[in-house]
Write a protein that holds these residues in place. Structure first.
Motif, PDB file in Angstrom:
ATOM      1  N   UNK A  51       8.657 -10.142   5.028  1.00 54.04           N
ATOM      2  CA  UNK A  51       8.515  -8.763   5.487  1.00 54.04           C
ATOM      3  C   UNK A  51       7.486  -8.062   4.618  1.00 54.04           C
ATOM      4  N   UNK A  52       6.632  -7.307   5.263  1.00 55.67           N
ATOM      5  CA  UNK A  52       5.609  -6.605   4.499  1.00 55.67           C
ATOM      6  C   UNK A  52       6.255  -5.420   3.800  1.00 55.67           C
ATOM      7  N   UNK A  53       5.864  -5.216   2.582  1.00 53.71           N
ATOM      8  CA  UNK A  53       6.377  -4.104   1.798  1.00 53.71           C
ATOM      9  C   UNK A  53       5.222  -3.146   1.566  1.00 53.71           C
ATOM     10  N   UNK A  54       5.534  -1.895   1.477  1.00 59.60           N
ATOM     11  CA  UNK A  54       4.516  -0.877   1.260  1.00 59.60           C
ATOM     12  C   UNK A  54       4.874  -0.048   0.028  1.00 59.60           C
ATOM     13  N   UNK A  55       3.832   0.457  -0.602  1.00 58.12           N
ATOM     14  CA  UNK A  55       4.026   1.350  -1.745  1.00 58.12           C
ATOM     15  C   UNK A  55       3.308   2.657  -1.459  1.00 58.12           C
ATOM     16  N   UNK A  56       3.874   3.742  -1.980  1.00 57.30           N
ATOM     17  CA  UNK A  56       3.252   5.051  -1.806  1.00 57.30           C
ATOM     18  C   UNK A  56       2.202   5.273  -2.898  1.00 57.30           C
ATOM     19  N   UNK A  57       1.653   6.474  -2.946  1.00 51.92           N
ATOM     20  CA  UNK A  57       0.585   6.785  -3.900  1.00 51.92           C
ATOM     21  C   UNK A  57       1.070   6.706  -5.354  1.00 51.92           C
TER      22      UNK A  57
END
Length: 64
Positions: free
Chosen positions: A43-49
């Motif tokens: 699963x792709x994971x995302x990070x915020x700024x």
């Protein structure tokens, strides 16, 4: 005396049959042999700024 011979014989037969069933190819619903599907992609994971994990749909989130 029979138990001393029978027990190792049963264990040897059981040990030989396990790898054959573990390497069985994939079958479809009709029972025909097919190519096994690949593993699910991670699963792709995302990070915020700020560098914290966030849902990928949130504004400013980028895939890692």
């Amino acid at each position: 005396m029979r138990r001393l011979i029978a027990l190792p014989l049963m264990l040897a037969v059981a040990g030989l049959s396990v790898p054959a069933t573990a390497a069985a190819p994939c079958k479809d619903a009709k029972g025909r042999f097919t190519k096994c599907p690949d593993k699910k992609p991670a699963t792709t994971r995302c990070k915020d700024a700020k560098g914290k994990f966030a849902k990928c749909g949130t504004p400013g989130a980028k895939p890692v």
